[in-house]
Design a protein around this motif. Structure first.
Motif, PDB file in Angstrom:
ATOM      1  N   ASN A 106       5.183 -20.232  36.519  1.00 25.02           N
ATOM      2  CA  ASN A 106       4.456 -21.316  35.867  1.00 25.02           C
ATOM      3  C   ASN A 106       5.399 -22.155  34.991  1.00 25.02           C
ATOM      4  OD1 ASN A 106       2.088 -21.548  33.187  1.00 25.02           O
ATOM      5  ND2 ASN A 106       2.039 -22.786  35.035  1.00 25.02           N
ATOM      6  N   ASP A 107       6.265 -21.480  34.236  1.00 22.64           N
ATOM      7  CA  ASP A 107       7.244 -22.179  33.395  1.00 22.64           C
ATOM      8  C   ASP A 107       8.173 -23.042  34.250  1.00 22.64           C
ATOM      9  OD1 ASP A 107       6.223 -20.849  31.176  1.00 22.64           O
ATOM     10  OD2 ASP A 107       7.721 -19.253  31.272  1.00 22.64           O
ATOM     11  N   LEU A 108       8.628 -22.494  35.360  1.00 19.59           N
ATOM     12  CA  LEU A 108       9.527 -23.232  36.253  1.00 19.59           C
ATOM     13  C   LEU A 108       8.842 -24.476  36.822  1.00 19.59           C
ATOM     14  CD1 LEU A 108      11.168 -20.243  38.146  1.00 19.59           C
ATOM     15  CD2 LEU A 108      12.439 -21.973  36.852  1.00 19.59           C
ATOM     16  N   ASN A 118      10.123 -28.142  35.974  1.00 14.58           N
ATOM     17  CA  ASN A 118      10.589 -28.929  37.107  1.00 14.58           C
ATOM     18  C   ASN A 118       9.886 -30.294  37.150  1.00 14.58           C
ATOM     19  OD1 ASN A 118      12.360 -28.622  39.577  1.00 14.58           O
ATOM     20  ND2 ASN A 118      10.453 -29.239  40.573  1.00 14.58           N
ATOM     21  N   THR A 119       8.577 -30.296  36.889  1.00 19.97           N
ATOM     22  CA  THR A 119       7.812 -31.537  36.882  1.00 19.97           C
ATOM     23  C   THR A 119       8.263 -32.447  35.739  1.00 19.97           C
ATOM     24  OG1 THR A 119       5.929 -30.266  37.734  1.00 19.97           O
ATOM     25  CG2 THR A 119       5.483 -32.503  37.010  1.00 19.97           C
ATOM     26  N   CYS A 120       8.695 -31.842  34.624  1.00 21.73           N
ATOM     27  CA  CYS A 120       9.208 -32.611  33.489  1.00 21.73           C
ATOM     28  C   CYS A 120      10.646 -33.094  33.706  1.00 21.73           C
ATOM     29  CB  CYS A 120       9.161 -31.763  32.216  1.00 21.73           C
ATOM     30  SG  CYS A 120       7.506 -31.504  31.535  1.00 21.73           S
ATOM     31  N   ASN A 162      11.168 -22.878  44.938  1.00 26.96           N
ATOM     32  CA  ASN A 162      12.025 -23.780  45.713  1.00 26.96           C
ATOM     33  C   ASN A 162      12.308 -25.107  45.005  1.00 26.96           C
ATOM     34  OD1 ASN A 162      12.328 -22.142  48.136  1.00 26.96           O
ATOM     35  ND2 ASN A 162      10.132 -22.494  48.440  1.00 26.96           N
ATOM     36  N   GLY A 163      12.009 -25.190  43.708  1.00 30.04           N
ATOM     37  CA  GLY A 163      12.281 -26.408  42.957  1.00 30.04           C
ATOM     38  C   GLY A 163      13.741 -26.511  42.548  1.00 30.04           C
TER      39      GLY A 163
END
Length: 278
Positions: free
Chosen positions: A88-90, A94-96, A133-134
């Motif tokens: 969840n943190d990743l 990643n979105t940020c 996979n981000g």
């Protein structure tokens, strides 16, 4: 050279980025969710995307930090909680548009088997990264502790990364207070330490430095942060040597210093820029 600090997401991810920029930070760190919980957060993706766009526009570097209860050597009943939480943190980071998510190196779980903790760490990292996979990486942070404690050497961090199935998804975070606490970095051994970092392959994957002074002396084993230029045992000249290290010129420095000393992060960043001529 980029100086920054840890900021709150009270006003959202974009709000955190804007606050960092307002106080003169060129980099910032944030907790992607409640820092005291491993619960999975349903986050505002549009806000996170706006954060990424703002950082790109203003050349801001960001990293996230996992909540306090996160451990890569958890008890069996918390293993799935930690895996879901880190994923969840990743995703949030990643979105940020963040470089990575800082995770503390594991701790010793057995008095009779010195390798048990490392085996569990590698298993945890493999389980998490197999599902990820981000672009955002897990950033392993060196531990504080007495000399010889687990997670206090470059060799350990590099070896754990190498032994995972996904080393390309792992980087590092170097904490100056932790390194001073464990005796890894005394200030006097600066050049020698970073030459070793290059030789071991640590430095090539170093993504961020946590810039903290120490309230306790060298090799004390205690993790208590102090302000960079006030009230700490790490001398100013040692920080100057760190900043002058050619290997670290592209790595952002992020303050995690206490706010109860009467010195704000904004003031610290300004002082650092002035003293270091940046």
């Amino acid at each position: 050279m980029k100086f920054g600090c840890h900021v709150s997401i009270r006003e959202g991810y974009t709000g955190a980025a804007k606050h960092a920029f307002k106080i003169g930070a060129q980099a910032f760190q944030y907790f992607p969710k409640n820092p005291r919980s491993l619960s999975v957060k349903e986050f505002d993706r549009e806000d996170a995307k706006r954060c990424k766009a703002f950082c790109q526009e203003h050349s801001l570097v960001s990293v996230a930090h996992t909540p306090y209860p996160t451990s890569l050597t958890p008890s069996s009943e918390k293993k799935e909680l930690v895996i879901d939480s880190v994923l969840n943190d990743l995703e949030i980071a990643n979105t940020c548009g963040s470089t990575g998510v800082v995770v503390h190196f594991g701790s010793r779980i057995s008095e009779t088997d010195p390798l048990a903790s490392y085996h569990l760490m590698i298993d945890m990292l493999n389980t998490i990264l197999e599902q990820w996979n981000g672009e955002c990486k897990i950033l392993l942070e060196n531990n504080a502790g007495k000399p010889g404690a687990m997670g206090t050497t470059f060799e350990e961090l590099v070896q754990v990364k190498k032994l995972t199935s996904f080393p390309e998804k792992i980087g590092y975070c170097f904490d100056t207070c932790h390194a001073f606490s464990s005796g890894l970095w005394s200030g006097e051994n600066n050049e020698e330490l970073w030459e070793k970092g290059v030789e071991l392959g640590y430095l090539q994957d170093l993504e961020v430095v946590h810039l903290n002074n120490s309230k306790y002396p060298l090799s004390s084993g205690k993790d208590r942060h102090a302000n960079i230029l006030k009230g700490g045992y790490i001398e100013e000249r040692y920080f100057e040597r760190l900043f002058e290290t050619r290997y670290l010129s592209e790595v952002p420095y992020i303050l995690e210093t206490p706010s109860d000393s009467g010195i704000s992060h904004e003031e610290e960043i300004k002082m650092l820029k002035q003293k270091m001529g940046k």
